[in-house]
Scaffold this motif. Sequence first.
Motif, PDB file in Angstrom:
ATOM      1  N   VAL A 376       0.877  -1.169   0.000  1.00 25.48           N
ATOM      2  CA  VAL A 376       0.000   0.000   0.000  1.00 25.48           C
ATOM      3  C   VAL A 376       0.911   1.215   0.000  1.00 25.48           C
ATOM      4  CG1 VAL A 376      -1.805   1.258   1.198  1.00 25.48           C
ATOM      5  CG2 VAL A 376      -1.772  -1.242   1.285  1.00 25.48           C
ATOM      6  N   THR A 377       0.778   2.052  -1.027  1.00 27.60           N
ATOM      7  CA  THR A 377       1.676   3.202  -1.155  1.00 27.60           C
ATOM      8  C   THR A 377       1.033   4.503  -0.713  1.00 27.60           C
ATOM      9  OG1 THR A 377       0.996   3.558  -3.456  1.00 27.60           O
ATOM     10  CG2 THR A 377       2.884   2.098  -3.078  1.00 27.60           C
ATOM     11  N   ASN A 378      -0.248   4.438  -0.263  1.00 25.15           N
ATOM     12  CA  ASN A 378      -0.952   5.648   0.143  1.00 25.15           C
ATOM     13  C   ASN A 378      -0.310   6.251   1.395  1.00 25.15           C
ATOM     14  OD1 ASN A 378      -2.655   3.609  -1.164  1.00 25.15           O
ATOM     15  ND2 ASN A 378      -4.220   5.196  -1.163  1.00 25.15           N
ATOM     16  N   ALA A 379      -0.668   7.516   1.652  1.00 28.46           N
ATOM     17  CA  ALA A 379      -0.299   8.143   2.924  1.00 28.46           C
ATOM     18  C   ALA A 379      -1.079   7.465   4.046  1.00 28.46           C
ATOM     19  CB  ALA A 379      -0.586   9.637   2.881  1.00 28.46           C
ATOM     20  N   LEU A 380      -0.469   7.412   5.238  1.00 28.17           N
ATOM     21  CA  LEU A 380      -1.086   6.733   6.391  1.00 28.17           C
ATOM     22  C   LEU A 380      -1.241   7.749   7.516  1.00 28.17           C
ATOM     23  CD1 LEU A 380      -1.991   3.987   7.592  1.00 28.17           C
ATOM     24  CD2 LEU A 380       0.358   3.719   8.456  1.00 28.17           C
ATOM     25  N   TYR A 381      -2.467   7.768   8.101  1.00 27.90           N
ATOM     26  CA  TYR A 381      -2.766   8.726   9.164  1.00 27.90           C
ATOM     27  C   TYR A 381      -3.162   7.959  10.427  1.00 27.90           C
ATOM     28  CZ  TYR A 381      -3.066  11.638   5.014  1.00 27.90           C
ATOM     29  OH  TYR A 381      -2.787  12.263   3.842  1.00 27.90           O
ATOM     30  N   GLY A 382      -3.001   8.626  11.588  1.00 26.33           N
ATOM     31  CA  GLY A 382      -3.337   7.958  12.834  1.00 26.33           C
ATOM     32  C   GLY A 382      -3.841   8.915  13.888  1.00 26.33           C
ATOM     33  N   ILE A 383      -4.578   8.372  14.848  1.00 28.86           N
ATOM     34  CA  ILE A 383      -5.078   9.134  15.989  1.00 28.86           C
ATOM     35  C   ILE A 383      -5.148   8.185  17.178  1.00 28.86           C
ATOM     36  CG2 ILE A 383      -7.496   8.685  15.352  1.00 28.86           C
ATOM     37  CD1 ILE A 383      -8.201  11.412  16.571  1.00 28.86           C
ATOM     38  N   TRP A 384      -4.737   8.668  18.371  1.00 30.16           N
ATOM     39  CA  TRP A 384      -4.743   7.852  19.588  1.00 30.16           C
ATOM     40  C   TRP A 384      -5.978   8.165  20.439  1.00 30.16           C
ATOM     41  CZ3 TRP A 384      -0.201   8.957  17.230  1.00 30.16           C
ATOM     42  CH2 TRP A 384       0.803   7.982  17.199  1.00 30.16           C
ATOM     43  N   ALA A 385      -6.360   7.207  21.260  1.00 33.01           N
ATOM     44  CA  ALA A 385      -7.478   7.438  22.185  1.00 33.01           C
ATOM     45  C   ALA A 385      -7.118   8.521  23.188  1.00 33.01           C
ATOM     46  CB  ALA A 385      -7.842   6.138  22.902  1.00 33.01           C
ATOM     47  N   SER A 386      -5.833   8.602  23.572  1.00 35.71           N
ATOM     48  CA  SER A 386      -5.336   9.676  24.422  1.00 35.71           C
ATOM     49  C   SER A 386      -3.858   9.832  24.115  1.00 35.71           C
ATOM     50  CB  SER A 386      -5.551   9.371  25.917  1.00 35.71           C
ATOM     51  OG  SER A 386      -4.864   8.188  26.291  1.00 35.71           O
ATOM     52  N   ALA A 387      -3.356  11.053  24.311  1.00 35.33           N
ATOM     53  CA  ALA A 387      -1.979  11.344  23.912  1.00 35.33           C
ATOM     54  C   ALA A 387      -1.009  10.895  24.988  1.00 35.33           C
ATOM     55  CB  ALA A 387      -1.822  12.834  23.627  1.00 35.33           C
ATOM     56  N   ASN A 388      -0.285   9.807  24.739  1.00 36.79           N
ATOM     57  CA  ASN A 388       0.851   9.414  25.575  1.00 36.79           C
ATOM     58  C   ASN A 388       1.663   8.392  24.808  1.00 36.79           C
ATOM     59  OD1 ASN A 388       0.358   6.479  26.736  1.00 36.79           O
ATOM     60  ND2 ASN A 388      -1.636   7.554  26.824  1.00 36.79           N
ATOM     61  N   GLY A 389       2.984   8.476  24.896  1.00 31.64           N
ATOM     62  CA  GLY A 389       3.853   7.542  24.198  1.00 31.64           C
ATOM     63  C   GLY A 389       4.088   7.968  22.764  1.00 31.64           C
ATOM     64  N   ALA A 390       4.316   6.980  21.883  1.00 33.56           N
ATOM     65  CA  ALA A 390       4.636   7.252  20.488  1.00 33.56           C
ATOM     66  C   ALA A 390       4.389   5.997  19.660  1.00 33.56           C
ATOM     67  CB  ALA A 390       6.084   7.716  20.350  1.00 33.56           C
ATOM     68  N   ALA A 391       4.564   6.168  18.336  1.00 40.02           N
ATOM     69  CA  ALA A 391       4.492   5.035  17.416  1.00 40.02           C
ATOM     70  C   ALA A 391       5.855   4.899  16.759  1.00 40.02           C
ATOM     71  CB  ALA A 391       3.405   5.242  16.364  1.00 40.02           C
ATOM     72  N   GLN A 392       6.408   3.672  16.757  1.00 40.71           N
ATOM     73  CA  GLN A 392       7.676   3.395  16.080  1.00 40.71           C
ATOM     74  C   GLN A 392       7.332   2.861  14.679  1.00 40.71           C
ATOM     75  OE1 GLN A 392      10.202   4.248  17.819  1.00 40.71           O
ATOM     76  NE2 GLN A 392      11.985   3.567  16.690  1.00 40.71           N
ATOM     77  N   VAL A 393       7.621   3.677  13.637  1.00 40.93           N
ATOM     78  CA  VAL A 393       7.194   3.375  12.256  1.00 40.93           C
ATOM     79  C   VAL A 393       8.420   3.045  11.412  1.00 40.93           C
ATOM     80  CG1 VAL A 393       5.956   4.224  10.237  1.00 40.93           C
ATOM     81  CG2 VAL A 393       5.279   4.990  12.534  1.00 40.93           C
ATOM     82  N   THR A 394       8.403   1.902  10.724  1.00 38.83           N
ATOM     83  CA  THR A 394       9.488   1.495   9.840  1.00 38.83           C
ATOM     84  C   THR A 394       8.919   1.267   8.430  1.00 38.83           C
ATOM     85  OG1 THR A 394      10.661   0.429  11.657  1.00 38.83           O
ATOM     86  CG2 THR A 394      11.325  -0.186   9.422  1.00 38.83           C
ATOM     87  N   GLU A 395       9.490   1.946   7.431  1.00 33.00           N
ATOM     88  CA  GLU A 395       9.066   1.820   6.024  1.00 33.00           C
ATOM     89  C   GLU A 395      10.141   1.095   5.227  1.00 33.00           C
ATOM     90  OE1 GLU A 395       8.878   5.399   3.568  1.00 33.00           O
ATOM     91  OE2 GLU A 395       6.848   4.795   2.979  1.00 33.00           O
ATOM     92  N   TYR A 396       9.748   0.114   4.400  1.00 28.95           N
ATOM     93  CA  TYR A 396      10.701  -0.676   3.621  1.00 28.95           C
ATOM     94  C   TYR A 396      10.556  -0.295   2.148  1.00 28.95           C
ATOM     95  CZ  TYR A 396      10.547  -3.447   7.870  1.00 28.95           C
ATOM     96  OH  TYR A 396      10.593  -3.849   9.164  1.00 28.95           O
ATOM     97  N   VAL A 397      11.654   0.104   1.469  1.00 31.83           N
ATOM     98  CA  VAL A 397      11.645   0.477   0.045  1.00 31.83           C
ATOM     99  C   VAL A 397      12.697  -0.316  -0.699  1.00 31.83           C
ATOM    100  CG1 VAL A 397      10.786   2.782   0.510  1.00 31.83           C
ATOM    101  CG2 VAL A 397      13.227   2.376   0.496  1.00 31.83           C
TER     102      VAL A 397
END
Length: 397
Positions: A376-397
């Motif tokens: 899937v090459t589309n842009a990816l969006y996100g929202i959390w139930a509450s703001a704390n921590g982070a997301a570790q995102v890895t993209e493979y090309v």
Amino acid sequence: MPVIRINNRDYEEIAVRQIRDPIQTNITSIALPTGAATEATLAQVRDAIKASIDLESTLWTDNSGAYYVRRDTVNEGTGAITITWTTPDGTSATPGAGLKPLATAERDVTQALFVATAGGTGYSNGDFLARLLILDVNASTPVVTQVWYNLSTSAVIAAPSAADVTPSDESITVASSALPTGAATSTKQDTGNTSLGSLDSKLPSGLTISSTRLLVDSSGVTQPVSATALPLPAGAATSARQDTTNTSLGSIDGKLPALVSSRVPVDGSGVTQPVSAATVPLPTGLTVNSTRLLIDGSGVTQPTSVAARTPTTASISSSASSVTILASNASRRGFSVANISTAKLYLSFSSPATTANCFVEIPAGGFLLLDQQLIVTNALYGIWASANGAAQVTEYV
């Protein structure tokens, strides 16, 4: 023996006398052994003894109220008298103005000995203390001065508490002493006895011991124990859980057809079903040769390779509003998202991301992987139930 005449005397007689009478030798000196005393060293010892002979030691005081010991010594050799002054603890000192003897014809000193039975200012438990009562009859009204002296530390001290000392006749009798740390006391023993008595009162009457065994029902044999009332260990299976499992197994069993000759029927024939490639439509250009599907005409196994991928990792801070997780990328061959947060993460290919348009919910601590099978090459969006921590995102090309 021939006789030789010397000065009308027979030499033979002289020789006989020399043999008969031993030769006398006069010893004027003999070497002393190493370390033996000589007259000189004895004289030195004598002079040293004469040089310092104590005449007396007396106790004095001055206008400051301090106490001094006066020591009078005499040199027997010269007759010279030397006076030295020290404090009661032996330190050399120089008295101040108004120096006078502590005991004179007008003063009388009475000493009493005590033993400290507790610690206080200037003394510790077990110290020997002296109380000096100085009676001055020279004043118009006799004056009595009291001085306390710690014999164990050689120091003048303030008067101790009467409860901390006991008189001594120099033969010490210890009436009481401090117990070592942790020693049992009568109070603690009484407490222990009370507890033991309480335990004894809780035992039922009539209990007896036979052959080192406590008889419960007088049989003296092993008593059966029912496990019906015993708590199950953590995680143990229960009858309720077994019932649930049995229901699921029954449901699976009901969906299976009856076996035919110990085999699961597919079409009711109970035999192996032949599959003919001749009846299977093939794409244009594909041919079959000797029961093999030819791909490149070689009829051999074809190697398959997967190109190496380059990962790029980024950390996206959590947010309670929509954020971009990955920008669109036509070269993308896969990506992974790890939710390092205690709140649920909602991912969407639409902006803004909402809980309604998300295509996946990643729980706290969860992980999502889309590899080259689901590119899937589309842009990816996100929202959390509450703001704390982070997301570790890895993209493979």
